[in-house]
Design a protein around this motif. Sequence first.
Motif, PDB file in Angstrom:
ATOM      1  N   ALA A 122      34.601 -21.755   0.317  1.00 13.54           N
ATOM      2  CA  ALA A 122      35.902 -22.039  -0.304  1.00 13.54           C
ATOM      3  C   ALA A 122      36.044 -21.314  -1.641  1.00 13.54           C
ATOM      4  N   ILE A 123      35.008 -21.355  -2.455  1.00 13.30           N
ATOM      5  CA  ILE A 123      35.048 -20.696  -3.765  1.00 13.30           C
ATOM      6  C   ILE A 123      35.155 -19.182  -3.568  1.00 13.30           C
ATOM      7  N   GLU A 124      34.391 -18.646  -2.616  1.00  7.99           N
ATOM      8  CA  GLU A 124      34.447 -17.211  -2.315  1.00  7.99           C
ATOM      9  C   GLU A 124      35.848 -16.760  -1.910  1.00  7.99           C
ATOM     10  N   LYS A 125      36.544 -17.621  -1.170  1.00  9.13           N
ATOM     11  CA  LYS A 125      37.888 -17.270  -0.683  1.00  9.13           C
ATOM     12  C   LYS A 125      38.964 -17.553  -1.718  1.00  9.13           C
ATOM     13  N   GLY A 126      38.556 -18.060  -2.879  1.00  9.37           N
ATOM     14  CA  GLY A 126      39.518 -18.210  -3.960  1.00  9.37           C
ATOM     15  C   GLY A 126      39.914 -19.625  -4.338  1.00  9.37           C
ATOM     16  N   ALA A 127      39.217 -20.624  -3.814  1.00 14.16           N
ATOM     17  CA  ALA A 127      39.522 -22.006  -4.217  1.00 14.16           C
ATOM     18  C   ALA A 127      39.156 -22.193  -5.688  1.00 14.16           C
ATOM     19  N   ASP A 128      39.944 -22.993  -6.372  1.00 14.79           N
ATOM     20  CA  ASP A 128      39.683 -23.240  -7.794  1.00 14.79           C
ATOM     21  C   ASP A 128      38.767 -24.430  -8.015  1.00 14.79           C
ATOM     22  N   GLY A 129      38.607 -25.262  -6.989  1.00 14.64           N
ATOM     23  CA  GLY A 129      37.746 -26.425  -7.123  1.00 14.64           C
ATOM     24  C   GLY A 129      37.611 -27.146  -5.797  1.00 14.64           C
ATOM     25  N   PHE A 130      36.799 -28.206  -5.796  1.00 12.76           N
ATOM     26  CA  PHE A 130      36.480 -28.927  -4.571  1.00 12.76           C
ATOM     27  C   PHE A 130      36.357 -30.405  -4.904  1.00 12.76           C
ATOM     28  N   VAL A 131      37.087 -31.260  -4.192  1.00 11.01           N
ATOM     29  CA  VAL A 131      36.957 -32.711  -4.356  1.00 11.01           C
ATOM     30  C   VAL A 131      36.445 -33.269  -3.037  1.00 11.01           C
ATOM     31  N   VAL A 132      35.437 -34.127  -3.114  1.00 10.07           N
ATOM     32  CA  VAL A 132      34.806 -34.668  -1.917  1.00 10.07           C
ATOM     33  C   VAL A 132      35.422 -36.020  -1.548  1.00 10.07           C
TER      34      VAL A 132
END
Length: 129
Positions: free
Chosen positions: A97-107
Amino acid sequence: MEKLKKLSVIVVDDDNMMREMLKYILRSEDYPVIGEASNGQDAIALCAKQKPGLVLLDINMPKMDGMQVLEGIRKISPATIVLMVSAEATMNKVHEAIEKGADGFVVKPLNSASVLDKIAMCIERKGSQ
């Protein structure tokens, strides 16, 4: 600290209850929710039309998964902050996700404090670039 201008938000998740919960959390902090989608195709169409400041994006959805949607949003609206929201928080998924450009991740499962903190962090990071 000056009050941050609240970004317009689109919520994307195939689970209606999750969308309702996210909208409730966002509205509790006066974020204007300008749309929602239950699948990837609708999400991309909505983002192309609305150009939101922020998208909360699930990974596992019908028609198109969140990673494909993320790539689509990056093409049509590169300035939009995209925060992935998923129970599938393996290191591989987060890294992809980060590689594809996501700014963050919420679980998932979510709590409002973690969602709002992550949104604030993403906004701050984008603003300081």
